[in-house]
Design an enzyme around this catalytic site. Structure first.
Site, PDB file in Angstrom:
ATOM      1  N   THR A   1       0.855  -1.189   0.000  1.00  0.00           N
ATOM      2  CA  THR A   1       0.000   0.000   0.000  1.00  0.00           C
ATOM      3  C   THR A   1       0.893   1.243   0.000  1.00  0.00           C
ATOM      4  O   THR A   1       2.094   1.150  -0.302  1.00  0.00           O
ATOM      5  CB  THR A   1      -0.985  -0.051   1.188  1.00  0.00           C
ATOM      6  N   ASN A   2       0.346   2.391   0.334  1.00  0.00           N
ATOM      7  CA  ASN A   2       1.141   3.620   0.393  1.00  0.00           C
ATOM      8  C   ASN A   2       0.692   4.434   1.600  1.00  0.00           C
ATOM      9  O   ASN A   2      -0.179   4.011   2.354  1.00  0.00           O
ATOM     10  CB  ASN A   2       0.976   4.413  -0.910  1.00  0.00           C
ATOM     11  N   ASP A   3       1.265   5.621   1.754  1.00  0.00           N
ATOM     12  CA  ASP A   3       1.042   6.409   2.979  1.00  0.00           C
ATOM     13  C   ASP A   3      -0.243   7.238   2.989  1.00  0.00           C
ATOM     14  O   ASP A   3      -0.489   7.987   3.931  1.00  0.00           O
ATOM     15  CB  ASP A   3       2.225   7.373   3.186  1.00  0.00           C
ATOM     16  N   SER A   4      -1.051   7.147   1.949  1.00  0.00           N
ATOM     17  CA  SER A   4      -2.262   7.982   1.913  1.00  0.00           C
ATOM     18  C   SER A   4      -3.216   7.597   3.048  1.00  0.00           C
ATOM     19  O   SER A   4      -3.507   6.417   3.257  1.00  0.00           O
ATOM     20  CB  SER A   4      -2.974   7.793   0.565  1.00  0.00           C
TER      21      SER A   4
END
Ligand code: C5P
Length: 399
Positions: free
Chosen positions: A211-214
């Protein structure tokens, strides 16, 4: 929704009065103009002085202490307000209101109120369940009073039941819904707006994903701001953050699921705001069982659908597409490229290389890029304010 509204805040007697102090402060914090009136029994729990100091206005309790001869105070507060809020509403005042009594400042002002009334009943569970109270609630609901349902939970009496004063967040959320339902001619009335939010999760096996940091904060703020302007909002979110109950929410996990959910809703949408940080790649295969430890591991990825680009090829001239560009370098030139490549009408470019803005932060600084106008930078501010500006842009565009 609450900002700029004139709210007559009525406090009646019950142990929850101390919680009403916090609610009043929240209304002021959100930009409402608040005038407080209390029943004498409310003053037994918290003094009028507390409300006076925190609202920086005098508090009315006595019908007959008319300091200003040019007005009749209880009529003046009723006429002045855009909305009346009663918190907490005791069983006693509830009964008086249902029967048109006007025996103190609060009941007199409320009888004289022609504006919408919102009430937060809070009382002992047996009082609440008493058929007389229920009949009074029905009577008021049939007229112009919106009554919240109290919480079920631990009461001051030491046992659990229905009648508890609700959490502030729930009151604010229902109050916003109430204010919006009483407003006419909102600029996005009748328009369907799809908002995506959060970082998608691409599963490797049943317990692992990339995933990512959003965080989803920007997308969720956009959904709320679009709703406040009258839109029918569909929020497609990969974020676990809570969403107010009035926003129609579709929870998704992967880019593929987000793509399907957005396409399903797209045909009759006036606008799509792609605030989600969609993963560009997903594992080529998804293991059905948890992967075992090996000496080394190579994962192969395949490209995910580019949702925004896909919508760019499908959209009609009337549909508006808004994309985000999260960059760590050359913000404006990459964003301009995205505007062209994805056939978007607006790209909101934000720098995600700094910790005080962008991903996960409560604030953001963004630059708005369109095909026709010069880039416009919205300097560092709360995401809800940024969202408000983006929705204002959308309203102008649709006009
Ligand atoms: O190409 P890039 O990912 O930088 O573009 C960002 C914009 O495109 C965002 O609005 C994002 O929501 C959207 N996007 C998408 N599908 C993808 C990747 C990004 O819709 N697979």
């Amino acid at each position: 929704m609450i900002k700029g509204k004139k709210i007559a805040f009525y406090v009646t007697g019950g142990i929850a009065v101390y919680k009403a102090v916090d609610l009043m402060r929240e209304l002021i914090k959100r930009g409402a103009e608040v005038r407080v009136a209390m029943t004498p029994s409310a003053g037994q729990f918290v003094t009028p002085l507390t409300f006076q100091v925190l609202s920086r206005r005098s508090v009315s309790v006595d019908t007959f202490s008319e300091e200003d001869p040019s007005v009749v105070n209880h009529i003046n507060i009723a006429d002045w307000a855009d909305y009346a809020v009663i918190a907490p509403l005791s069983a006693n005042t509830l009964a008086k209101l249902a029967n048109g009594l006007a025996d103190n400042f609060v009941t007199s002002a409320l009888l004289a109120t022609a504006k919408p009334i919102f009430a937060v009943p809070a009382m002992n569970a047996n009082m609440y369940r008493n058929p007389i109270t229920q009949e009074n609630i029905r009577k008021l609901a049939e007229r112009r009073v919106t009554l919240m349902k109290p919480d079920i939970g631990f009461l001051a009496e030491g046992y659990s039941g229905e009648g508890r004063y609700p959490e502030k967040e729930r009151i604010i959320s229902e109050l916003e819904l109430f204010i919006r339902s009483n407003q006419t001619e909102l600029p996005l009335e009748g328009e369907k707006v799809i908002v995506t939010a959060g970082g998608t999760r691409e599963r490797i096996d049943p317990v692992r994903y990339i995933t990512n940091d959003s965080s989803g904060k920007m997308g969720h703020a956009l959904a709320v701001e679009a709703w406040k302007q009258g839109a029918e909002v569909i929020l497609v979110t990969a974020s676990p953050l809570a969403v107010p109950s009035y926003i129609h929410t579709i929870r998704v996990e992967s880019a593929q699921q987000m793509h399907e959910a957005v396409l399903e809703e797209f045909n009759d949408a006036a606008a799509v705001i792609m605030a989600a940080a969609v993963s560009d790649y997903t594992p080529e295969t998804r293991e059905t069982q948890k992967m075992k430890k090996k000496e080394d591991l190579t994962l192969r990825f395949k490209k995910n659908p580019d949702i925004l680009k896909d919508l760019g090829t499908k959209k009609t001239a009337e549909q508006c597409l808004i994309g985000f560009a999260a960059e760590t370098e050359e913000l404006v030139s990459y964003a301009k490229q995205k505007l062209r490549d994805k056939h978007a009408d607006l790209i909101v470019a934000n720098d995600v290389s700094q910790s005080d803005r962008g991903f996960n932060s409560d604030q953001n600084e963004v630059t708005l890029l369109t095909k026709t106008d010069n880039p416009r930078t919205l300097t560092l501010r709360d995401k809800s304010e940024i969202a408000g500006e983006i929705i204002s842009w959308l309203i102008n565009y649709i006009d």
